[in-house]
Write a protein that holds these residues in place. Structure first.
Motif, PDB file in Angstrom:
ATOM      1  N   ASP A 143       9.222   8.672  -0.364  1.00 24.75           N
ATOM      2  CA  ASP A 143       8.997   9.675  -1.391  1.00 24.75           C
ATOM      3  C   ASP A 143       8.309  10.878  -0.741  1.00 24.75           C
ATOM      4  O   ASP A 143       7.932  10.830   0.428  1.00 24.75           O
ATOM      5  CB  ASP A 143       8.099   9.090  -2.492  1.00 24.75           C
ATOM      6  N   HIS A 144       8.143  11.938  -1.505  1.00 29.29           N
ATOM      7  CA  HIS A 144       7.397  13.124  -1.070  1.00 29.29           C
ATOM      8  C   HIS A 144       6.557  13.571  -2.257  1.00 29.29           C
ATOM      9  O   HIS A 144       7.026  13.534  -3.394  1.00 29.29           O
ATOM     10  CB  HIS A 144       8.346  14.249  -0.636  1.00 29.29           C
ATOM     11  N   ASP A 145       5.332  13.980  -2.011  1.00 29.90           N
ATOM     12  CA  ASP A 145       4.452  14.381  -3.111  1.00 29.90           C
ATOM     13  C   ASP A 145       4.256  15.885  -3.184  1.00 29.90           C
ATOM     14  O   ASP A 145       3.345  16.361  -3.841  1.00 29.90           O
ATOM     15  CB  ASP A 145       3.115  13.656  -3.034  1.00 29.90           C
ATOM     16  N   GLY A 146       5.091  16.639  -2.502  1.00 31.80           N
ATOM     17  CA  GLY A 146       4.964  18.086  -2.496  1.00 31.80           C
ATOM     18  C   GLY A 146       4.185  18.597  -1.303  1.00 31.80           C
ATOM     19  O   GLY A 146       4.300  19.756  -0.935  1.00 31.80           O
ATOM     20  N   ARG A 147       3.375  17.743  -0.699  1.00 26.54           N
ATOM     21  CA  ARG A 147       2.605  18.098   0.484  1.00 26.54           C
ATOM     22  C   ARG A 147       2.910  17.185   1.660  1.00 26.54           C
ATOM     23  O   ARG A 147       2.923  17.611   2.791  1.00 26.54           O
ATOM     24  CB  ARG A 147       1.107  17.995   0.179  1.00 26.54           C
ATOM     25  N   ASN A 148       3.121  15.919   1.374  1.00 23.87           N
ATOM     26  CA  ASN A 148       3.283  14.910   2.430  1.00 23.87           C
ATOM     27  C   ASN A 148       4.482  14.014   2.179  1.00 23.87           C
ATOM     28  O   ASN A 148       4.954  13.885   1.055  1.00 23.87           O
ATOM     29  CB  ASN A 148       2.023  14.018   2.496  1.00 23.87           C
ATOM     30  N   SER A 149       4.915  13.364   3.248  1.00 25.23           N
ATOM     31  CA  SER A 149       5.866  12.272   3.116  1.00 25.23           C
ATOM     32  C   SER A 149       5.077  11.058   2.642  1.00 25.23           C
ATOM     33  O   SER A 149       3.898  10.912   2.960  1.00 25.23           O
ATOM     34  CB  SER A 149       6.510  11.956   4.472  1.00 25.23           C
ATOM     35  N   ILE A 150       5.733  10.178   1.888  1.00 27.36           N
ATOM     36  CA  ILE A 150       5.068   8.993   1.345  1.00 27.36           C
ATOM     37  C   ILE A 150       5.773   7.744   1.849  1.00 27.36           C
ATOM     38  O   ILE A 150       6.996   7.664   1.870  1.00 27.36           O
ATOM     39  CB  ILE A 150       5.071   8.998  -0.201  1.00 27.36           C
ATOM     40  N   LEU A 151       4.956   6.769   2.215  1.00 28.83           N
ATOM     41  CA  LEU A 151       5.424   5.472   2.711  1.00 28.83           C
ATOM     42  C   LEU A 151       4.834   4.381   1.839  1.00 28.83           C
ATOM     43  O   LEU A 151       3.640   4.408   1.535  1.00 28.83           O
ATOM     44  CB  LEU A 151       4.958   5.308   4.163  1.00 28.83           C
ATOM     45  N   HIS A 152       5.674   3.435   1.407  1.00 25.47           N
ATOM     46  CA  HIS A 152       5.214   2.249   0.669  1.00 25.47           C
ATOM     47  C   HIS A 152       5.468   1.035   1.553  1.00 25.47           C
ATOM     48  O   HIS A 152       6.589   0.823   1.995  1.00 25.47           O
ATOM     49  CB  HIS A 152       5.985   2.088  -0.641  1.00 25.47           C
ATOM     50  N   THR A 153       4.397   0.268   1.810  1.00 26.33           N
ATOM     51  CA  THR A 153       4.577  -0.933   2.652  1.00 26.33           C
ATOM     52  C   THR A 153       4.873  -2.139   1.805  1.00 26.33           C
ATOM     53  O   THR A 153       4.683  -2.143   0.612  1.00 26.33           O
ATOM     54  CB  THR A 153       3.331  -1.202   3.495  1.00 26.33           C
ATOM     55  N   GLN A 203       0.841  -1.196   0.000  1.00 23.17           N
ATOM     56  CA  GLN A 203       0.000   0.000   0.000  1.00 23.17           C
ATOM     57  C   GLN A 203       0.880   1.252   0.000  1.00 23.17           C
ATOM     58  O   GLN A 203       2.056   1.199   0.333  1.00 23.17           O
ATOM     59  CB  GLN A 203      -0.907   0.035   1.230  1.00 23.17           C
ATOM     60  N   ARG A 204       0.272   2.373  -0.324  1.00 20.44           N
ATOM     61  CA  ARG A 204       0.941   3.676  -0.317  1.00 20.44           C
ATOM     62  C   ARG A 204       0.184   4.576   0.653  1.00 20.44           C
ATOM     63  O   ARG A 204      -1.037   4.665   0.595  1.00 20.44           O
ATOM     64  CB  ARG A 204       0.894   4.277  -1.715  1.00 20.44           C
ATOM     65  N   TYR A 205       0.917   5.239   1.540  1.00 23.65           N
ATOM     66  CA  TYR A 205       0.309   6.103   2.546  1.00 23.65           C
ATOM     67  C   TYR A 205       1.009   7.458   2.574  1.00 23.65           C
ATOM     68  O   TYR A 205       2.238   7.530   2.572  1.00 23.65           O
ATOM     69  CB  TYR A 205       0.435   5.484   3.944  1.00 23.65           C
ATOM     70  N   GLY A 206       0.221   8.518   2.651  1.00 27.07           N
ATOM     71  CA  GLY A 206       0.746   9.843   2.921  1.00 27.07           C
ATOM     72  C   GLY A 206       0.759  10.045   4.427  1.00 27.07           C
ATOM     73  O   GLY A 206      -0.142   9.573   5.121  1.00 27.07           O
ATOM     74  N   PHE A 207       1.779  10.742   4.939  1.00 29.61           N
ATOM     75  CA  PHE A 207       1.848  11.010   6.372  1.00 29.61           C
ATOM     76  C   PHE A 207       2.707  12.229   6.635  1.00 29.61           C
ATOM     77  O   PHE A 207       3.495  12.654   5.795  1.00 29.61           O
ATOM     78  CB  PHE A 207       2.384   9.802   7.150  1.00 29.61           C
TER      79      PHE A 207
END
Length: 91
Positions: A81-91, A60-64
């Motif tokens: 990763d970062h999407d410009g607003r949030n940090s991104i986590l891939h499980t 899954q992919r989660y913004g946090f």
């Protein structure tokens, strides 16, 4: 920093911040807890870092982001990763 431990049915993600960033209570908020402040509060570990572990479904992919006292939001420099607003986590 993110620490991962894959298990049979999920992935345990430990969100870790350094002891000096920032002072006071910090919680991790994101897609996995409906962005609810205080749902996952980081606790101090013996080495001084602060952390909380959350079990999440795999693949899954989660913004946090992190939220500290005084409405201070900050990102995880070591996120996947970062999407410009949030940090991104891939499980």
């Amino acid at each position: 920093m993110l620490e991962r431990a894959r298990r049979k049915d999920d992935t345990q993600i430990t969100f870790v911040i350094p002891p000096d960033r920032p002072c006071g209570q910090v919680s991790v908020v994101g897609d996995f807890n409906d962005w609810q402040p205080g749902a996952h509060t980081l606790e101090t570990r013996p080495d001084g870092t602060r952390a909380v572990t959350v079990a999440l479904p795999t693949s899954q992919r989660y913004g946090f982001r992190y939220l500290a006292a005084g409405d201070y939001w900050f990102d995880d420099d070591h996120a996947d990763d970062h999407d410009g607003r949030n940090s991104i986590l891939h499980t």
